[in-house]
Design a protein around this motif. Structure first.
Motif, short mmCIF file in Angstrom:
data_model
loop_
_atom_site.label_atom_id
_atom_site.label_comp_id
_atom_site.label_asym_id
_atom_site.label_seq_id
_atom_site.Cartn_x
_atom_site.Cartn_y
_atom_site.Cartn_z
N LEU A 251 0.80 -1.37 -0.25
CA LEU A 251 -0.07 0.16 -0.08
C LEU A 251 0.89 1.17 -0.09
CD1 LEU A 251 -3.17 0.73 1.91
CD2 LEU A 251 -1.57 2.39 2.18
N SER A 252 0.61 2.06 -0.87
CA SER A 252 1.33 3.61 -0.92
C SER A 252 0.13 4.50 -0.86
CB SER A 252 2.09 3.70 -2.40
OG SER A 252 3.17 2.61 -1.99
N PHE A 253 0.49 5.55 0.07
CA PHE A 253 -0.41 6.74 -0.12
C PHE A 253 0.35 8.08 0.46
CE2 PHE A 253 -3.30 9.53 2.54
CZ PHE A 253 -4.19 9.77 1.50
N TYR B 186 2.97 6.54 3.13
CA TYR B 186 3.42 4.75 2.88
C TYR B 186 3.98 4.72 1.40
CZ TYR B 186 -0.53 5.97 6.22
OH TYR B 186 -1.50 6.29 7.01
N ASN B 187 4.99 3.72 1.65
CA ASN B 187 5.55 3.55 0.28
C ASN B 187 5.70 1.96 0.29
OD1 ASN B 187 7.16 3.25 -1.96
ND2 ASN B 187 9.30 3.68 -1.02
N ASN B 188 4.80 1.27 -0.38
CA ASN B 188 4.67 -0.25 -0.54
C ASN B 188 4.63 -0.72 0.88
OD1 ASN B 188 4.35 -0.09 -3.25
ND2 ASN B 188 6.50 0.15 -3.63
N SER C 139 3.68 10.46 11.43
CA SER C 139 4.16 9.29 10.44
C SER C 139 2.96 8.80 9.72
CB SER C 139 4.99 8.40 10.97
OG SER C 139 4.26 7.68 12.03
N GLY C 140 1.79 9.09 10.15
CA GLY C 140 0.35 8.73 9.54
C GLY C 140 -0.10 7.56 10.18
N LYS C 141 -0.15 7.19 11.48
CA LYS C 141 -0.62 6.23 12.06
C LYS C 141 -2.12 6.09 11.95
CE LYS C 141 1.51 6.83 16.06
NZ LYS C 141 2.54 7.95 15.31
N SER C 142 -2.84 7.35 12.37
CA SER C 142 -4.33 7.84 12.59
C SER C 142 -4.82 7.79 11.16
CB SER C 142 -4.66 9.13 13.02
OG SER C 142 -4.16 9.03 14.55
N THR C 143 -4.07 8.26 10.19
CA THR C 143 -4.57 8.11 8.41
C THR C 143 -4.73 6.72 8.20
OG1 THR C 143 -3.28 10.21 8.15
CG2 THR C 143 -3.92 8.81 5.95
N LEU C 144 -3.58 6.06 8.61
CA LEU C 144 -3.64 4.45 8.15
C LEU C 144 -4.92 3.76 9.00
CD1 LEU C 144 -2.31 2.18 6.57
CD2 LEU C 144 -0.78 1.71 8.54
N ILE C 145 -5.34 3.90 10.11
CA ILE C 145 -6.53 3.54 10.79
C ILE C 145 -7.69 4.06 10.03
CG2 ILE C 145 -7.84 4.10 12.87
CD1 ILE C 145 -5.44 3.46 14.50
N ASP C 146 -7.70 5.17 9.51
CA ASP C 146 -8.86 5.67 8.80
C ASP C 146 -9.10 5.24 7.51
OD1 ASP C 146 -11.08 7.48 9.18
OD2 ASP C 146 -10.26 9.02 7.74
N LEU D 241 -7.69 7.45 -2.05
CA LEU D 241 -7.13 7.07 -3.41
C LEU D 241 -5.62 6.49 -2.99
CD1 LEU D 241 -8.34 9.80 -6.00
CD2 LEU D 241 -9.01 7.16 -5.79
N TYR D 242 -5.59 5.34 -3.05
CA TYR D 242 -4.24 4.52 -2.55
C TYR D 242 -3.87 3.46 -3.56
CZ TYR D 242 -7.21 1.02 -0.77
OH TYR D 242 -8.15 0.04 -0.45
N ASP D 243 -2.59 3.31 -3.62
CA ASP D 243 -2.24 2.10 -4.60
C ASP D 243 -1.91 1.12 -3.67
OD1 ASP D 243 -1.93 3.76 -6.68
OD2 ASP D 243 -0.04 4.61 -6.15
#
Length: 579
Positions: free
Chosen positions: A7-9, A17-19, A38-45, A54-56
């Motif tokens: 996952l990348s976003f 996040y890079n792969n 670092s993006g923990k709350s965003t990853l939970i969302d 929109l993520y890869d």
């Protein structure tokens, strides 16, 4: 149950996040850690609502996986008029009422088939939640959190920490397959924190918990997911074992780095000799030898091991002051009383000397923040502040000291900085890169906001620091940096904190608030009190030995004595097995 694959976003201003790839499986109690922003709350969302992003890459969730969620922010409004029991029982009573309504409808309906289907679905939902015994389950949860005495209290009358525990219980009682909690420990007093530990450890389902609390990390989880510099690392085991694995890797990498550096220096010498020869001897073979050596050197550089999780750069928090004060009293409190609907503190008296570092400890809602604010505002008849004291204040309510509508640059111009270049240089030591400085403060994570507050406190050059929950939302690396800054500060600190490690590692003594008054306690007494109430008899001794060995390993690494470091690692591993 959950599988994330490559996952990348990114946000426009930042790659998150890079792969990255990881899995969450049944029975795992997983701690989700990483530095602030670092993006923990965003990853939970993303896990909760993948359609919004929109993520890869791939995100696979078992279609039958029921997810529960507890936000880091309390949501009291819906519970204002209900008792604690009614609030916890609400989903069960709602389903029971639905079942009763369907039964009533079936008595007069001629088309029973759809009603029977609805009836069965409602029964299945109630059964999945343990609805036949929900009152007993609620009582078990309240007892586990030591909140049975609050069963019939209005939810609105609970302290913030108590209500956070009630929110956790409500989600657990729904029995989700995966329960996600985002910093559930923030602002919990130590008793409530211990209750949260009990709830987590007694929960039978799968958990993903964002936390920086070292007490919970050391005692609650069997898997670690670490997000750092756009990458993820998974570790099956306890946090204490994960830290040991990082230290072990650090020793190996440093030994390899020293060997590689020696090899590169030898190679540099050969290259330089070949270049000298080439200046007076243009033999083709000499040129080929030189080019081969240069390529070899480039390969050595390219294969240097990069380990983003082993040694994460701490923010450089430093508290400096314009002038040190002589050994004198800086704050005097005499017969201080305060209360709102009821009396919180009654005839409290104490003094703070110019180099004292003091923690205020007490249950949520006992008047700690009100006392600290009154000291800072210095407008209470019972409080006297030395005329030479220059005070700085960090608030647990971040909007009190930071304006969400400001950019970071605007906030520090308002704080007295003259140029953007000056701000950029200053904040770079706190880990804020140039591209983030034009972001609105409202868009930052809680940890980033607290780092900015600490940066403002330091920039004030005050000699008396009033810190209200300074470790809240801070990642563990920033917490350690704060402890170091507190240890090196030459002035006075009055700090409200429920972070056990910050108190015992940085304070001179402790004020315990009990029965509307303050009791002074030494740090060793406080440490032993906590351990006696919550741990096995020899746990304190084992943890102190562990810390001593870790310090010896760090010393061995500084001296590049890798054989000694490896021997100490074996000793440390045995201690960890006993903790």
């Amino acid at each position: 149950m959950i599988k994330v694959d490559n996952l990348s976003f990114s946000f426009p201003q930042k790659e998150l996040y890079n792969n990255i790839s990881f899995t969450l499986e049944e029975g795992q109690h997983c701690a989700f850690i990483g530095t602030s922003g670092s993006g923990k709350s965003t990853l939970i969302d993303i896990l909760l609502d993948p359609e919004k992003y929109l993520y890869d890459g791939k995100l696979e969730t078992d279609p039958d996986c029921k997810i529960g969620y507890v936000s880091q922010f309390p949501e009291l409004d819906e519970a204002k008029e209900t008792t604690v029991f009614e609030y916890l029982a609400e989903p069960f009573i709602k389903l029971q009422n639905e079942i009763q309504s369907i039964c009533t409808e079936m008595e007069t309906s001629t088309d029973l088939e759809p009603l029977l289907e609805k009836y069965q679905q409602a029964l299945d939902s109630l059964d999945a939640m343990g609805g036949d015994d929900f009152e007993s389950n609620i009582h078990k949860q309240l007892n586990a959190a030591n909140l049975m005495k609050r069963r019939d209290s209005k939810a609105a009358d609970l302290s913030g920490g108590e209500f956070k525990l009630i929110q956790v219980m409500k989600e657990m009682l729904n029995r989700p397959d995966l329960m996600i909690m985002d910093e559930p420990d923030v602002f919990l007093d130590f008793e409530n924190l211990n209750a949260l530990k009990q709830l987590i450890n007694s929960y039978k389902g799968m958990l993903l918990v964002v936390t920086h609390n070292r007490y919970l990390l050391n005692h609650c989880f069997n898997k670690i997911i670490h997000l750092e510099n756009t990458e993820i690392q998974e570790f099956d085991g306890r946090y204490i074992e994960y830290n040991f694995a990082l230290l072990q890797t650090k020793v190996e990498l440093q030994e390899l780095a020293v060997a590689e550096q020696e090899e590169m220096e030898r190679n540099d010498t050969i290259i330089n000799n070949l270049r000298v020869i080439a200046t007076y001897n243009s033999n083709a073979s000499r040129g080929r030898a030189l080019r081969a050596r240069v390529r070899f050197q480039e390969r050595l550089e390219a294969r240097r091991i990069k380990a983003p999780f082993v040694e994460i750069k701490q923010p450089n928090i430093r508290f400096v002051m314009d002038d040190e004060m002589e050994d004198t009293t800086v704050v005097s409190v005499h017969h201080y009383s305060v209360g709102f609907d009821e009396l919180l503190l009654d005839h409290v008296s104490f003094e703070i000397k110019s180099t004292d570092k003091v923690a205020i400890i007490g249950a949520n809602g006992t008047g700690k923040t009100t006392l600290l604010r009154d000291v800072y505002n210095n407008n209470h008849a019972s409080i006297e502040v030395n005329a030479d004291a220059k005070m700085a204040y960090l608030s647990q309510f971040q909007g009190e000291m930071l304006k969400d509508a400001n950019t970071i640059l605007e906030e520090f111009i308002d704080a007295g900085f003259k140029t953007y270049d000056e701000i950029e240089l200053y904040l770079s030591s706190y880990g804020f890169e140039e591209e983030i400085l034009r972001q609105k403060i409202g868009s930052l994570s809680g940890g980033e906001k607290n780092l900015l507050q600490l940066a403002k406190v330091s920039a004030s050059k005050a000699n008396v620091l009033l810190l209200d929950e300074p470790t809240s939302h801070l990642d563990t690396y920033a917490q350690l940096a704060l402890e170091k800054a507190i240890g090196e500060f030459k002035g006075a600190i009055l700090m409200i904190s429920h972070d056990f490690y910050s108190v015992v590692n940085g304070m001179d003594y402790v004020f315990i608030i009990e029965d509307k008054t303050i009791r002074k306690m030494t740090v060793p007494e406080f440490r032993e009190m906590i351990y006696a109430n919550h741990f096995d008899e020899d746990y304190l001794e084992m943890e102190q030995k562990k810390k001593s060995v870790e310090m010896k390993i760090e010393g061995a690494l500084k001296d590049t004595n890798f054989e000694l470091a490896k021997g100490l690692l074996e000793e440390l591993e045995e201690l960890i097995k006993r903790l």
